[in-house]
Design a protein around this motif. Sequence first.
Motif, PDB file in Angstrom:
ATOM      1  N   GLU A 137       0.244  -1.070   0.128  1.00 12.61           N
ATOM      2  CA  GLU A 137      -0.214  -0.519   0.127  1.00 12.61           C
ATOM      3  C   GLU A 137       0.682   0.966   0.236  1.00 12.61           C
ATOM      4  OE1 GLU A 137      -3.995  -1.562   2.391  1.00 12.61           O
ATOM      5  OE2 GLU A 137      -3.231  -0.012   2.983  1.00 12.61           O
ATOM      6  N   LEU A 138       1.631   1.109   0.898  1.00  9.61           N
ATOM      7  CA  LEU A 138       2.687   2.277   0.157  1.00  9.61           C
ATOM      8  C   LEU A 138       3.729   2.213  -0.608  1.00  9.61           C
ATOM      9  CD1 LEU A 138       4.449   1.878   4.308  1.00  9.61           C
ATOM     10  CD2 LEU A 138       2.720   3.716   3.775  1.00  9.61           C
ATOM     11  N   ARG A 139       4.247   1.188  -1.026  1.00 10.89           N
ATOM     12  CA  ARG A 139       4.137   1.709  -2.673  1.00 10.89           C
ATOM     13  C   ARG A 139       3.346   2.377  -3.495  1.00 10.89           C
ATOM     14  NH1 ARG A 139       7.697  -3.039  -1.553  1.00 10.89           N
ATOM     15  NH2 ARG A 139       5.838  -4.600  -2.340  1.00 10.89           N
ATOM     16  N   ALA A 140       1.948   1.827  -3.111  1.00 15.18           N
ATOM     17  CA  ALA A 140       0.904   2.208  -4.307  1.00 15.18           C
ATOM     18  C   ALA A 140       0.971   3.734  -3.783  1.00 15.18           C
ATOM     19  CB  ALA A 140       0.056   1.064  -4.270  1.00 15.18           C
ATOM     20  N   VAL A 141       1.035   4.466  -2.938  1.00 11.61           N
ATOM     21  CA  VAL A 141       0.706   5.080  -2.493  1.00 11.61           C
ATOM     22  C   VAL A 141       2.215   6.722  -3.216  1.00 11.61           C
ATOM     23  CG1 VAL A 141       0.520   7.071  -0.164  1.00 11.61           C
ATOM     24  CG2 VAL A 141      -1.101   4.978  -0.448  1.00 11.61           C
ATOM     25  N   LYS A 142       2.979   5.726  -2.600  1.00 15.34           N
ATOM     26  CA  LYS A 142       4.046   6.841  -3.170  1.00 15.34           C
ATOM     27  C   LYS A 142       3.936   6.475  -4.410  1.00 15.34           C
ATOM     28  CE  LYS A 142       9.252   6.681  -2.317  1.00 15.34           C
ATOM     29  NZ  LYS A 142      10.251   6.345  -2.327  1.00 15.34           N
ATOM     30  N   SER A 143       3.982   6.005  -5.768  1.00  9.85           N
ATOM     31  CA  SER A 143       4.421   5.767  -6.481  1.00  9.85           C
ATOM     32  C   SER A 143       2.696   6.959  -7.486  1.00  9.85           C
ATOM     33  CB  SER A 143       3.823   4.485  -7.377  1.00  9.85           C
ATOM     34  OG  SER A 143       2.941   4.278  -7.339  1.00  9.85           O
ATOM     35  N   GLU A 144       1.838   6.641  -6.856  1.00  9.70           N
ATOM     36  CA  GLU A 144       0.398   7.516  -7.075  1.00  9.70           C
ATOM     37  C   GLU A 144       1.324   9.200  -6.231  1.00  9.70           C
ATOM     38  OE1 GLU A 144      -3.624   8.336  -7.970  1.00  9.70           O
ATOM     39  OE2 GLU A 144      -2.037   6.586  -8.010  1.00  9.70           O
ATOM     40  N   ALA A 145       1.446   9.155  -5.543  1.00  5.49           N
ATOM     41  CA  ALA A 145       2.513  10.825  -5.080  1.00  5.49           C
ATOM     42  C   ALA A 145       2.703  10.908  -6.048  1.00  5.49           C
ATOM     43  CB  ALA A 145       2.687  10.378  -3.651  1.00  5.49           C
ATOM     44  N   SER A 146       4.268  10.274  -6.650  1.00  2.77           N
ATOM     45  CA  SER A 146       5.236  10.754  -7.328  1.00  2.77           C
ATOM     46  C   SER A 146       4.149  11.132  -9.080  1.00  2.77           C
ATOM     47  CB  SER A 146       6.145  10.067  -7.673  1.00  2.77           C
ATOM     48  OG  SER A 146       5.645   8.452  -7.967  1.00  2.77           O
ATOM     49  N   ARG A 147       3.955   9.941  -9.343  1.00  2.00           N
ATOM     50  CA  ARG A 147       2.507  10.031 -10.349  1.00  2.00           C
ATOM     51  C   ARG A 147       2.527  11.751 -10.668  1.00  2.00           C
ATOM     52  NH1 ARG A 147      -1.623   9.349 -13.061  1.00  2.00           N
ATOM     53  NH2 ARG A 147      -2.767   8.602 -11.186  1.00  2.00           N
ATOM     54  N   LYS A 148       1.410  11.826  -9.784  1.00  2.00           N
ATOM     55  CA  LYS A 148       0.961  13.314  -9.620  1.00  2.00           C
ATOM     56  C   LYS A 148       1.546  14.395  -9.045  1.00  2.00           C
ATOM     57  CE  LYS A 148      -4.005  11.507  -8.607  1.00  2.00           C
ATOM     58  NZ  LYS A 148      -5.063  11.248  -7.446  1.00  2.00           N
ATOM     59  N   SER A 149       2.685  13.985  -9.243  1.00  2.00           N
ATOM     60  CA  SER A 149       3.304  15.279  -8.834  1.00  2.00           C
ATOM     61  C   SER A 149       3.149  16.591  -7.981  1.00  2.00           C
ATOM     62  CB  SER A 149       3.923  16.416 -10.139  1.00  2.00           C
ATOM     63  OG  SER A 149       4.720  15.297 -11.168  1.00  2.00           O
ATOM     64  N   LEU A 150       2.886  15.744  -6.949  1.00  2.00           N
ATOM     65  CA  LEU A 150       2.918  16.592  -5.896  1.00  2.00           C
ATOM     66  C   LEU A 150       3.797  16.975  -5.386  1.00  2.00           C
ATOM     67  CD1 LEU A 150       0.312  13.749  -3.772  1.00  2.00           C
ATOM     68  CD2 LEU A 150      -0.174  15.590  -5.344  1.00  2.00           C
ATOM     69  N   ASN A 151       3.471  18.310  -4.568  1.00  2.00           N
ATOM     70  CA  ASN A 151       4.082  20.289  -3.941  1.00  2.00           C
ATOM     71  C   ASN A 151       4.505  19.129  -2.193  1.00  2.00           C
ATOM     72  OD1 ASN A 151       2.080  19.692  -2.069  1.00  2.00           O
ATOM     73  ND2 ASN A 151       0.996  21.091  -3.366  1.00  2.00           N
ATOM     74  N   GLY A 152       5.285  20.323  -2.201  1.00  2.00           N
ATOM     75  CA  GLY A 152       5.528  19.837  -1.205  1.00  2.00           C
ATOM     76  C   GLY A 152       5.766  19.524   0.724  1.00  2.00           C
ATOM     77  N   ASN A 153       4.027  19.247   0.139  1.00  2.00           N
ATOM     78  CA  ASN A 153       3.387  18.099   0.746  1.00  2.00           C
ATOM     79  C   ASN A 153       3.306  16.802   1.159  1.00  2.00           C
ATOM     80  OD1 ASN A 153       2.249  19.760   2.972  1.00  2.00           O
ATOM     81  ND2 ASN A 153       0.299  20.338   1.457  1.00  2.00           N
ATOM     82  N   LEU A 154       3.259  16.603   0.151  1.00  2.00           N
ATOM     83  CA  LEU A 154       3.453  15.244  -0.586  1.00  2.00           C
ATOM     84  C   LEU A 154       4.876  15.124   0.024  1.00  2.00           C
ATOM     85  CD1 LEU A 154       1.891  12.723  -1.570  1.00  2.00           C
ATOM     86  CD2 LEU A 154       2.765  13.678  -3.812  1.00  2.00           C
ATOM     87  N   GLN A 155       6.107  15.808  -0.744  1.00  2.00           N
ATOM     88  CA  GLN A 155       7.356  15.687  -0.155  1.00  2.00           C
ATOM     89  C   GLN A 155       7.638  15.084   1.358  1.00  2.00           C
ATOM     90  OE1 GLN A 155       9.428  15.357  -2.921  1.00  2.00           O
ATOM     91  NE2 GLN A 155      10.983  14.324  -1.064  1.00  2.00           N
ATOM     92  N   LYS A 156       7.079  15.886   2.016  1.00  2.00           N
ATOM     93  CA  LYS A 156       7.027  15.654   3.054  1.00  2.00           C
ATOM     94  C   LYS A 156       6.062  14.541   3.940  1.00  2.00           C
ATOM     95  CE  LYS A 156       5.756  18.075   7.751  1.00  2.00           C
ATOM     96  NZ  LYS A 156       4.552  18.348   7.934  1.00  2.00           N
ATOM     97  N   GLN A 157       5.092  14.102   2.876  1.00  2.00           N
ATOM     98  CA  GLN A 157       4.454  12.495   3.615  1.00  2.00           C
ATOM     99  C   GLN A 157       5.831  11.466   3.128  1.00  2.00           C
ATOM    100  OE1 GLN A 157       1.488  12.851   4.598  1.00  2.00           O
ATOM    101  NE2 GLN A 157       2.040  10.917   4.470  1.00  2.00           N
ATOM    102  N   SER A 158       5.980  11.611   1.870  1.00  2.00           N
ATOM    103  CA  SER A 158       6.867  11.122   1.060  1.00  2.00           C
ATOM    104  C   SER A 158       8.334  10.728   1.970  1.00  2.00           C
ATOM    105  CB  SER A 158       7.741  11.263  -0.253  1.00  2.00           C
ATOM    106  OG  SER A 158       8.351  10.703  -0.376  1.00  2.00           O
ATOM    107  N   ASP A 159       8.394  11.998   2.795  1.00  2.00           N
ATOM    108  CA  ASP A 159       9.628  11.885   4.127  1.00  2.00           C
ATOM    109  C   ASP A 159       9.731  10.894   4.965  1.00  2.00           C
ATOM    110  OD1 ASP A 159      10.914  14.606   2.817  1.00  2.00           O
ATOM    111  OD2 ASP A 159      11.055  13.418   2.251  1.00  2.00           O
TER     112      ASP A 159
END
Length: 983
Positions: free
Chosen positions: A615-637
């Motif tokens: 799930e984490l991988r899926a969410v991460k790939s989804e997030a990267s696909r949508k080129s999320l901004n700083g919040n997503l980066q934070k989330q990714s971290d």
Amino acid sequence: MAFASVQKNGGVAITPRTVMRVERPLSVNSGHNTSTGSGGGSNNKPVAGAGAGAGAAVSAPVRPKSASPSSSTAYHRRSSSGSVGKNGFDTTAVPNRVRVAVRLRPRNAEELVADADFADCVEIQPELKRLKLRKNNWDCETYQFDEVLTETASQKRVYEVVAKPVVESVLEGYNGTVMAYGQTGTGKTFTLGKLGEEDCSDRGIMVRAMEDILADIKPGEDTVTVSYLQLYMESVQDLLAPERDNIAITEDPRTGDVSVPGATQVQLQDQSSFVRLLDVGEANRFAANTKLNTESSRSHAILLVQVKKTVRTKPGDRELIVLNENGNGSSQLVKGIRAPTIRRSKLLIVDLAGSERVDKSGLEGHTLEEAKSINLSLTALGKCINALAENSPHVPIRDSKLTRMLRDSFGGTARTSLVVTIGPSPQHRGETASTIMFGQRAMKVENMVKLKEEFDYKSLCRRLEAELDRLVAENERQVKAREDTEDDSARSLEEARQSVFEAERKLASALEKEMAEAVEKHQKDLMEQVQKHQRELADALAARQQEHAHRERLEKQLASQQQELAHCEKHKKDNVNSAQPQHHQRELVEHNSEIMGLRLSLEKECQKREHLEQELRAVKSEASRKSLNGNLQKQSDELLTMRQRLEDELKERERLEEEIRSLKEHIVLLSDEGDEQARRMIEKGGSERSSIGSESPRVSMSKPNHMRDTINGQRATIAKLFEQVGLHKILSLLESEDVDVRVHAVKVVANLAAEEANQEKIVEAGGLGSLLNLLQSSEDETIRRVAAGAVANLAMNETNQELIMAQGGIGLLAQTADDAEDPQTLRMVAGAIANLCGNDKLQIKLREEGGIRALLGMVRSCHPDVLAQVARGIANFAKCESRGAAQGYKTGRSLLIDDGALPWIVANANNDASPIRRHIELALCHLAQHEVNAKDLVAGGALWELVRISRECSREDIRNLAQRTLNASGTFQSELRRLHLVY
Ligand code: ADP
Ligand code: MG
């Protein structure tokens, strides 16, 4: 009096670009001989006098002399003859002589009386077209004419002979002239102008010609106009409008065409109009002559008929092409546009004044000058005809208005037909002779007929202009339509662009919104899941740590118990404190169960963790696909951090699993001993039951010797410990939900079943049923394998063998044999059946329930261990049969042979693997001992194997057995003798 239409116009207008086209040559009186002049000379001497009765021979036709080039005043027929115009059109003219007919008027009443005693001065020979003019009673002159019309000739015939060819010619586009010449009262007017109102058969040439013309033209398309003129004393009068006097005659300076533009032209529509018109004209003529105090016989009446016809091109007609001259004089073909062709032809019907001399006419009231003037035109006509007849270089055409009017009729392009009228009265013989001579000379005049055809450029121009206007208008419409279309297209395009732009904008904003919502939702879900799994992992970790600690504690206890056990073993004889190891063994079993449970929960945790990772991988790939901004980066971290922690957890879990595995191995080591024991028992059973014995099957498991020693040392103790735990409890574990538990339990049972002492207890406790049940229902290959091994162990006991058969064990074993592929499972099953095969009582049932077939079916494995057990079973079965035969209760052929075992037996009798070979050699010897099998053995090739065994078998006992068997069998002996093998 009203006519259809009366108009004044410029007369006959021939355009400069008149095109001549050659049509068929005209022939007047076709079928009649051409005329002959008298004597053929230019002096117009008559034919040799007929009075001599010289056969009235007619000289050879006198051809008119060819015209010589004339002066400029001469007729253009000469210059244009046979030439081709500059525009490439054929302007050829065809010579066509003036045709002359002579018509004799019947005697009138006066002549009938006055000349009653006199013969006619003329004699007609119509069949010879000759006319004899009597000079006197003994002399006459003969003249040849184109046609000789007797006094009885009908008006119709006269028309057809004289005028009709000319009329037809006019209708074809040529000018034509019909003219009557003769003394007054000889019938000129009768011939030409008779209206025939009282008697239609009297209709003259004018009426008949107009009838033919009107019948030919197309109303509304072709036109016929008529002018009716009188020429008197060199003055042209309009008989249709008598007030018009002295009308000018005009000539086209280029073409020479003559017209009377001042004359009335009446366009005719029907014949009755024409007759009325002639009537009017005659009346006007009479009135005019009265006014002029003269007679109509002194004037010339001229009917001018102008025919305009539009030519329709017919297939095969020569195509007319319009040429377009450009500025530099060269021509350019304008193809596809054809100017209408118009034929404008004229028909002149001329009723000349009386040809008699004026002074003889007895006219009164006219001066001599006037008399000269009256005869001027006729005199001039005579001169012109003479000139033309004689090919005179000068033709005085301009000397009179009549000759000017008749310019085209004599020596011109018209077809001309002249009728000279004569009377029969000898009183007028001189005039008659004069008339005849006029006709003779006229016959020498040659015209060059030409088609009066022209292009109707005006019409063409109008048509082209109309076409041009239509094209211009059409072009304008198309241009406008195209402009409108372009405007519409541009507008539509702009609207489409706008709508696309708007749609894109909406889509972008919707996507943006949707994306933001999705990201927000994903972030939220992710956070929740991460937190949840963090909590779960933390809980699981804590639990595992506790379990780990507990396991360590247990292991320490186990270690100490083992030490104690060793100690106890050592001091076994003392029988001291035996209860304690049993206590420890119970704990071990319990801990084993706990460990298994712990392992299961750990695997579940592992699955959860992997699921979370996915799930984490899926969410991460989804997030990267949508080129999320700083919040997503934070989330990714944060996710990375979490992943790191998860990996740490994984390492910890692996470490724990490793510990569990080592523990499990330890336990398995103990349980495997049961498995091994089963195998050993199978092998042991095989050898034990063999009356002769066989080599022990090799042990497939390869455990280190030190390990085996340890296990062997522990086995008995473990068995006892299990006893303490309780057989029932162990057997109940066979039905555990947990596969691993069932696996280990069945191994323990198999281990116990290896000991003969335990077998009865196991069976009593229902263990056999449980094991058979596992065989039937378990999906796990290991369980079936170990269960089959346990059954095989139990099957070493005769009582158990019967129980197994009673409980349907042979069927289950056969089923397992069919289903299994694992050689070790097949080995266990074959071992079990092999044991059963050694029971004399069960032979029939075993065979009936498919035991032999199952045994033989397992040879498909080809594994030597399996084949060895199969061979052992066959050997056991054969041995029992042999025993039964020896005891007399087995009489029939071997069931092994019945079930088709012989081929495999023969094929493997010399197998490389010694356990297989030995069992089969034994089996063959047992089968051969019964004579009833001998034939089948011989047929199946077993005899050779027996011979081989008797000679080559390494074991002496078997070798001897084979030899004895061969010697004892009569069948074998006879076969050997047959083969010349002395044995
Ligand atoms: P012209 O015009 O030559 O002076 P006309 O035609 O007036 O002569 O004829 C004079 C008379 O002779 C008329 O009464 C006419 O009817 C008559 N006539 C002329 N030719 C014939 C003819 N072929 N048959 C009968 N009568 C004729
Ligand atoms: Mg007349």
